[in-house]
Every structure is written in C-alpha cells, then in structure tokens.
Design an enzyme around this catalytic site. Structure first.
Site, mmCIF file in Angstrom:
data_model
loop_
_atom_site.group_PDB
_atom_site.id
_atom_site.type_symbol
_atom_site.label_atom_id
_atom_site.label_comp_id
_atom_site.label_asym_id
_atom_site.label_seq_id
_atom_site.Cartn_x
_atom_site.Cartn_y
_atom_site.Cartn_z
ATOM 1 N N CYS A 2 7.183 8.597 -7.824
ATOM 2 C CA CYS A 2 6.840 9.758 -8.644
ATOM 3 C C CYS A 2 5.990 10.747 -7.855
ATOM 4 O O CYS A 2 5.187 10.351 -7.017
ATOM 5 C CB CYS A 2 6.060 9.319 -9.867
ATOM 6 S SG CYS A 2 6.886 8.080 -10.828
ATOM 7 N N ARG A 27 10.475 12.074 -1.897
ATOM 8 C CA ARG A 27 9.811 10.817 -2.256
ATOM 9 C C ARG A 27 10.720 9.913 -3.093
ATOM 10 O O ARG A 27 10.434 8.737 -3.254
ATOM 11 C CB ARG A 27 8.539 11.118 -3.060
ATOM 12 C CG ARG A 27 7.497 11.849 -2.258
ATOM 13 C CD ARG A 27 6.429 12.414 -3.155
ATOM 14 N NE ARG A 27 5.567 11.394 -3.704
ATOM 15 C CZ ARG A 27 4.430 10.993 -3.172
ATOM 16 N NH1 ARG A 27 4.017 11.541 -2.055
ATOM 17 N NH2 ARG A 27 3.691 10.073 -3.742
ATOM 18 N N TRP A 74 10.309 8.405 -10.856
ATOM 19 C CA TRP A 74 11.122 7.300 -10.345
ATOM 20 C C TRP A 74 10.939 6.196 -11.362
ATOM 21 O O TRP A 74 9.854 5.637 -11.500
ATOM 22 C CB TRP A 74 10.630 6.894 -8.956
ATOM 23 C CG TRP A 74 11.513 5.924 -8.247
ATOM 24 C CD1 TRP A 74 12.619 6.206 -7.495
ATOM 25 C CD2 TRP A 74 11.345 4.503 -8.179
ATOM 26 N NE1 TRP A 74 13.149 5.058 -6.985
ATOM 27 C CE2 TRP A 74 12.388 3.991 -7.397
ATOM 28 C CE3 TRP A 74 10.421 3.607 -8.718
ATOM 29 C CZ2 TRP A 74 12.541 2.643 -7.118
ATOM 30 C CZ3 TRP A 74 10.565 2.255 -8.448
ATOM 31 C CH2 TRP A 74 11.621 1.787 -7.660
ATOM 32 N N ASN A 100 1.665 9.126 -12.222
ATOM 33 C CA ASN A 100 2.326 8.372 -11.163
ATOM 34 C C ASN A 100 1.631 7.023 -11.107
ATOM 35 O O ASN A 100 0.411 6.971 -11.045
ATOM 36 C CB ASN A 100 2.163 9.146 -9.847
ATOM 37 C CG ASN A 100 2.667 8.378 -8.646
ATOM 38 O OD1 ASN A 100 3.311 7.351 -8.781
ATOM 39 N ND2 ASN A 100 2.374 8.897 -7.467
ATOM 40 N N GLY A 101 2.393 5.925 -11.161
ATOM 41 C CA GLY A 101 1.781 4.601 -11.089
ATOM 42 C C GLY A 101 2.255 3.720 -12.223
ATOM 43 O O GLY A 101 3.239 4.036 -12.904
ATOM 44 N N GLU A 478 16.622 -3.938 11.591
ATOM 45 C CA GLU A 478 16.400 -2.532 11.277
ATOM 46 C C GLU A 478 17.734 -1.780 11.157
ATOM 47 O O GLU A 478 17.917 -0.948 10.267
ATOM 48 C CB GLU A 478 15.486 -1.894 12.344
ATOM 49 C CG GLU A 478 15.275 -0.394 12.230
ATOM 50 C CD GLU A 478 14.681 0.065 10.893
ATOM 51 O OE1 GLU A 478 14.226 -0.776 10.099
ATOM 52 O OE2 GLU A 478 14.693 1.285 10.656
ATOM 53 N N LYS A 482 19.023 0.253 7.898
ATOM 54 C CA LYS A 482 19.403 1.674 7.942
ATOM 55 C C LYS A 482 20.774 1.872 7.313
ATOM 56 O O LYS A 482 20.988 2.759 6.511
ATOM 57 C CB LYS A 482 19.427 2.093 9.413
ATOM 58 C CG LYS A 482 18.785 3.314 9.876
ATOM 59 C CD LYS A 482 17.332 3.576 9.699
ATOM 60 C CE LYS A 482 16.632 3.077 8.506
ATOM 61 N NZ LYS A 482 15.231 2.925 8.561
ATOM 62 N N GLU A 485 20.850 1.111 3.357
ATOM 63 C CA GLU A 485 20.118 1.984 2.437
ATOM 64 C C GLU A 485 20.761 3.351 2.252
ATOM 65 O O GLU A 485 20.620 3.955 1.197
ATOM 66 C CB GLU A 485 18.640 2.120 2.828
ATOM 67 C CG GLU A 485 18.362 2.926 4.072
ATOM 68 C CD GLU A 485 16.879 3.015 4.396
ATOM 69 O OE1 GLU A 485 16.068 3.157 3.478
ATOM 70 O OE2 GLU A 485 16.542 2.949 5.584
ATOM 71 N N HIS A 501 25.399 -21.498 11.517
ATOM 72 C CA HIS A 501 24.718 -22.348 10.538
ATOM 73 C C HIS A 501 24.980 -21.860 9.112
ATOM 74 O O HIS A 501 24.247 -22.217 8.197
ATOM 75 C CB HIS A 501 23.216 -22.404 10.840
ATOM 76 C CG HIS A 501 22.935 -22.996 12.186
ATOM 77 N ND1 HIS A 501 23.101 -24.339 12.461
ATOM 78 C CD2 HIS A 501 22.559 -22.427 13.355
ATOM 79 C CE1 HIS A 501 22.814 -24.569 13.731
ATOM 80 N NE2 HIS A 501 22.489 -23.412 14.302
ATOM 81 N N LYS A 596 10.769 7.418 -1.039
ATOM 82 C CA LYS A 596 10.232 7.493 0.321
ATOM 83 C C LYS A 596 8.939 6.707 0.434
ATOM 84 O O LYS A 596 8.706 5.972 1.375
ATOM 85 C CB LYS A 596 9.989 8.956 0.695
ATOM 86 C CG LYS A 596 9.389 9.163 2.076
ATOM 87 C CD LYS A 596 10.361 8.764 3.149
ATOM 88 C CE LYS A 596 9.811 8.888 4.550
ATOM 89 N NZ LYS A 596 10.646 8.150 5.515
HETATM 90 O O1 M6R Z 1 5.498 4.242 4.295
HETATM 91 P P1 M6R Z 1 5.776 2.855 4.749
HETATM 92 O O2 M6R Z 1 6.094 2.768 6.196
HETATM 93 O O3 M6R Z 1 4.691 1.887 4.381
HETATM 94 O O4 M6R Z 1 7.067 2.409 3.954
HETATM 95 C C1 M6R Z 1 7.541 1.101 4.019
HETATM 96 C C2 M6R Z 1 8.980 1.019 3.554
HETATM 97 O O5 M6R Z 1 9.075 1.401 2.211
HETATM 98 C C3 M6R Z 1 9.877 1.927 4.394
HETATM 99 O O6 M6R Z 1 9.773 1.619 5.744
HETATM 100 C C4 M6R Z 1 11.346 1.778 3.970
HETATM 101 O O7 M6R Z 1 11.801 0.495 4.252
HETATM 102 C C5 M6R Z 1 12.165 2.833 4.696
HETATM 103 N N1 M6R Z 1 12.415 3.927 3.826
HETATM 104 C C6 M6R Z 1 13.453 2.329 5.205
HETATM 105 O O8 M6R Z 1 14.106 3.313 5.937
#
Ligand code: M6R
Length: 601
Positions: A2, A27, A74, A100-101, A478, A482, A485, A501, A596
């Site tokens: 949010c 965000r 959100w 927000n929260g 990673e 990527k 997501e 395994h 984000k």
């Molecule tokens: O702001 P942060 O680095 O703490 O965020 C952690 C994760 O939410 C963030 O890295 C998320 O996995 C990415 N958006 C992935 O691309």
C-alpha cells in the site's frame, strides 16, 4: 505494498494526489482511491485496478479542494473491490482515512467499541476510522480521538486522517510502516516514499513510531502520545526526479538492467579512497571484524544476494556465516554464537519480515548492519550501521540492479574485513569489479541474443528449471525467481547434484533446463547433470564462462574472477526473464499479486 500520499496547501489537491499515486504504482497494488475536502464535505473517488481507472472516476467527480489524501491498496483483508479500497469513511462520513499495514487487534476493538456500527468493508482499516468517530462522539477533539485510537492499535500502520469539519489539518501516525512528511512553502505533504512527492518537494521529515503528527498548510507539529512536542529537522531526499523516470526504455526493469554497469562504477567510486584503496567507516569494520559469526537476514532477491555474500565472507574474510530467510528466522531463531553480527540486506530497507528480526536482535543487544539502497529507511535507522548500495531508485518490482549492487558491496566489505584479519588477499577487488563492469556491459549489449534465447527456450513452456553447482546454484535460485515473478512460468532453481534425488522426475520432452557453468571445479559435474536431463528429453540452455566453455554452449559470458561470476551471469538471466515476460505480453514492471516493498509480515 500500500502507498499513501496527502497534500494540504494552496493548489488543487486532486491532480497532485493522482500524480503522487502514479509514482507509488511500482510498490504494487490492486485498487486505489483519493479523498478531497472542500466546503461541501469530503468527496471520495475509488477504483479497482490501475490508477488510470481511478483517474477516469476522479475526473468525473467534483473534487476541487486544497486538502486531500490518496492511497494504493494491496489487498490483505478482503478482496480488491470498491468497498475495500481506501480511503475509508466513518459512519457519518465526517472522518476519512488511508492506512498502510495490518491491525492485529481490529476484531477485538470492533467487538469492544463498535458493536452498533454497520461496516461497509471487510478491512481492518475501517475499524480505525469508526473508532475515531466513536471517541469524537464521546466528546474528544479530533486530535485527542486520533491519539486515543493510536494508543489502542496493535500491529503495523501508517495513517493519514482528515476531518471534514477541519480543513486545516491532516492527522498522521505510524508504527513499523513507512511514512514521511514532505515540507514545502505554504504547503506540506505526506508520502510513503519521497519519490511520490518529489514533484513538489525534496525536503522531508521522518516520523517515529507512535508519534502523532498534525500536518497543516504552514506547520508540521510532531508530538509523542503523551502530547510532548518534538522538534525534527528536515533532510533533503537524495533522489533525482529523473532517476525515477523510464527515460528511453519501455520498462523500468530494462532500464535498471542497463544501469548495472553505471551502478558498479558508482560503488567502486563510493567505496574507494583517494589512494585507490577500499574504504569503509572504521566502526563498521571493527564490529564486523570482531564478530565470531555473521547472520545474514533477508528476503527474496536480497536473500539470494546474501547466499553469494556468504561465499565472500567465509572465503575471503574467514568469518563463519549463516544466511537466513527473515520470515523463518523470526519464528525459529537458531542457537546464536557468543558474538554475532547481523547483516540485514534489503533494497527498500522497509521489508517487514526483516524488520521483525531486527527488532528482536536489537532487544537482545546484538550488533547490526543494514545494506540497503534507501538512506533513512527503517532498517537503516534501526540498525547500528548502514552500507548504501548507491544503485538509484529501483522501481520495477523485479529486483535487478539492487541484487548486483548488494553482491558488490558484500564483496567490498569482505575484502576489507579480510585485510583487518590480516588474511592474504588473492584478489585485487577494485580491478576485478572493473572487469565485471565491462563484462556486464558486453551482456547488456547482447540483449538481442538474450531475447532469442527467451524465444528458443521459453516462448511456450509452462515450466523451466535452472541448475548450477556451488555459487552457480545460488544464481540459479535468483534466475528462477526472476523468471517466475514476471513471466508466471513455473520455474525452480536446483543444485545440479540434487536433480537425481527427485526433481529429474519432472523432466519431459522439451522441458527447458537453464544450466550455469562458470565454476572450474564443478564444470564437468554440471555438464554431467545436463547430460542426465538431456537423456530424458530436456531442452538445455548452457550459460558458461569464457575459458570453461565447450562447443554447443548457448551463451558464453566474459571471464571474470570465479567468485564474482554471479554479478555477470545473473544479467543474462535477468534479460532472458524480461524478454520471456515481454513476449507473453505481461506487465513486466508490475507483475500480478506482487508488491515492490513488502511492508506487512
Ligand atoms: O526490499 P527488499 O530487498 O527487502 O525486498 C525483499 C524481496 O521482497 C525482494 O527482493 C523481492 O524478492 C524482489 N522483488 C524479487 O525480484
């Protein structure tokens, strides 16, 4: 997650709020709304979906007024729809609130104080605004009612409240969730992130948890819950408004991938003294060097950067290191060493899971260091030390330049601590990072090759596997994050040796398997793993490093120091993921269901 904006000044609030919300789109959100106060009351416009939808609704609504609040939601409590969108209003519509929260005790508060109220939404937020009205009806002033409500809330919140009987104030408070006050000439603003209101000011004041802030046109009054006024200087937000624009790129993600060589150069410059030696604040070096064990805490991509960082810290600095997912660590803390140091890695510096751990480790009195892109962020303020990434704002939900910046900063920290421990350096890090920079440039220049790889391997597939061994395994995690997501392709990263395994059962005719082969000691074994999947019908894409490459490899990255290969190989995976999502016509920068900055636990 949010986002909140608010404006009180001389100009029409509506357009400023909508522009501010557009800046917070990155965000992640699924509905949005604004409320503007004028002499005829408070006018609220809300819409499910994008800000462009809200804009259409708001343009049709009569919303002239110089005081307003806005919100991107959100969904946590209740589906994304009109009723659950913010702003929320009290029963009489006198009070209007954005939040927000997550309020943990909202059911209890509802039962205790609001049993006669008919609720319109399923949200925890509506309880807050109804409570303000409840205490106002009991005779408290708005400020006192708001303060009383804050004293009852449990959980995380950033709040902006307006009262249509008082066109001169926004009432603000926060706990755990980010919120800033922007200061201007004859106007003031509130924002979850300075980026939202850079359009009108770059001067900001921090708010501390549990403070009550009364934002007026010409004044900002910060008080404790007990009513004691707090003086707070403003600071200049170090963000260039142009850095938060897409410029010539179609997407922020592509722009941010392309920015990586520049970020590497900036890091090299920021962490180098005038004699060309690595530099860092001596108090950080002391605390890290004195630790008997390092605990790296992070989430998502930052966690993956931590896995690579562990290699540097152990191999170069010689300090045993554990890397933990923040959301697990907070509920299941391992036995700690006698002199631990906690490193929090977080692009945003606001991730609630990581903050929950920091709150605990602070209580235990352990030293902490935050590695973040955002100066002044919560994790930065609450840890003993901060190392900045200097990556510039990262807007795309998929993290790219922050990952490589985190790894670069961890490599510098490790080399500095190695020196402090008098361990012999087998690497001229600044020279090696300069080579990495050139290698990333070469890959970014090869973007059309990555696009072709995306076409050849991922165009129609429903799933994909990433494999690697040792540090390549960390990068494969990673790479798979990527891809999944942003393209919604089911993707997983595996250690090459683990395939047989269990996972190899999933390999079918044509299953794409992206294998990283940048490490000499496992070059033969990872290639053996590729043969195993090929024998079962897989479509292998081998990304190797110059010097270790073999005929038929799909792409060969330039040669760099073996431990620094993640900085380079990941760029191929970032670009391949970008094009895979683009070819599926997906919203690359704002993937579904994601935010984000994950500011709720
Ligand atoms: O702001 P942060 O680095 O703490 O965020 C952690 C994760 O939410 C963030 O890295 C998320 O996995 C990415 N958006 C992935 O691309």
């Amino acid at each position: 997650m949010c986002g909140i904006v608010g404006y009180i000044g001389q100009d029409n609030a509506k357009e400023l709020l909508l522009k501010g919300l557009e800046k917070l789109e990155y965000r992640g959100y699924d509905s949005a709304g604004i409320a503007v106060v004028n002499e005829s009351g408070t006018s609220v416009s809300k819409a499910k979906g994008r800000i462009s939808e809200l804009r259409k609704v708001a343009e049709a609504d009569d919303q002239d007024g110089t005081l307003g609040i806005g919100h991107t939601r959100w969904a946590t409590h209740g589906v994304p729809n009109y009723e659950n969108s913010h702003p929320h209003q009290s029963a009489s519509k006198r009070f209007t609130l954005v939040h927000n929260g997550v309020i943990e005790n909202y059911e209890e508060l509802k039962n205790e104080y609001l049993s006669d109220i008919t609720f319109i939404s399923e949200t925890d937020t509506e309880v807050i605004v109804q409570l303000v009205e409840h205490f106002s009806n009991e005779g408290l002033s708005t400020e006192d009612a708001f303060t009383k409500v804050i004293s009852l809330l449990e959980g995380s919140y950033a709040l902006g409240l307006i009262d249509n009987e008082d066109e001169d104030k926004i009432f603000v408070a926060k706990n755990k969730s980010p919120l800033l006050i922007g200061v201007g000439d004859d106007f003031n603003v509130i924002a979850s992130d300075a980026i939202a209101m850079l359009q009108v000011t770059n001067q900001y004041k921090e708010i501390h948890d549990h403070e009550i802030v009364i934002v007026k046109r010409d004044d900002v009054v910060i008080k404790t819950l007990e009513g004691e006024v707090q003086e707070r200087e403003s600071y200049t937000a170090q963000i260039d408004a142009a850095d938060a624009e897409k410029g010539v790129y179609d997407h922020y993600m592509l722009k941010e991938i392309h920015e990586q060589p520049a970020v590497m150069r900036r890091i090299i410059q920021e962490y180098q003294d005038e004699n060309g030696n690595l530099k860092m604040d001596s108090s950080i070096i002391k605390d890290v060097a004195e630790a008997d064990r390092i605990y790296v805490i992070a989430a998502g991509t930052s966690y993956h950067a931590g896995l690579v960082g562990k290699e540097f810290i152990e191999k170069w600095a010689g300090v045993p290191t554990e890397v933990h997912v923040a959301s697990e660590f907070v509920y299941n803390m391992p036995l700690l060493s006698e002199k631990p140091l906690f490193i929090f890695i977080s692009q945003s510096g606001e991730t609630a899971d990581s903050r929950a751990v920091l709150v605990e480790t602070n209580k235990l009195g352990h030293k902490s260091l935050t590695i973040t892109n955002v100066a002044g962020s919560t994790l930065s303020r609450e840890a003993d030390h901060t190392l900045l990434l200097h990556a510039g704002p990262e807007i795309a939900v998929a993290s790219t330049k922050a990952y490589t910046a985190q790894i670069a900063v961890l490599s510098i920290l490790s080399q500095i601590v190695a020196k402090e421990h008098k361990r012999e350096a087998d690497v001229d890090l600044l020279r090696e990072l300069a080579k990495v920079t050139t290698a990333i440039e070469a890959i970014v220049d090869d973007a059309e090759v990555m696009e072709q790889i995306a076409t050849d391997f991922l165009e129609t597939t429903r799933n994909a596997f990433f494999i690697g061994r040792t540090i390549d395994y960390n990068v494969s995690l990673e790479g798979s994050l990527k891809l999944k997501e942003i393209s919604y392709i089911q993707a997983e990263g595996f250690a090459g040796g683990e395939l047989k395994h269990g996972t190899i059962a999933l390999i079918e005719d044509g299953t794409p398997v992206i294998a990283l082969a940048t490490q000499e000691n496992v070059n033969l074994s990872i290639r053996g793993n590729v043969k195993e999947v090929v024998a079962r019908g897989a479509n292998p894409c081998i990304i190797s490093m110059n010097g270790l490459n073999k005929d038929g490899d799909t792409y060969v990255i330039p040669q760099v120091h073996e431990l620094l290969t993640p900085l380079v190989s990941v760029v191929t995976l970032q670009l391949i993921s970008y094009y895979a999502a683009l070819h599926r016509d997906l919203d690359v920068d704002k993937p579904r269901n994601l935010a984000k900055s994950v500011t709720v636990e």
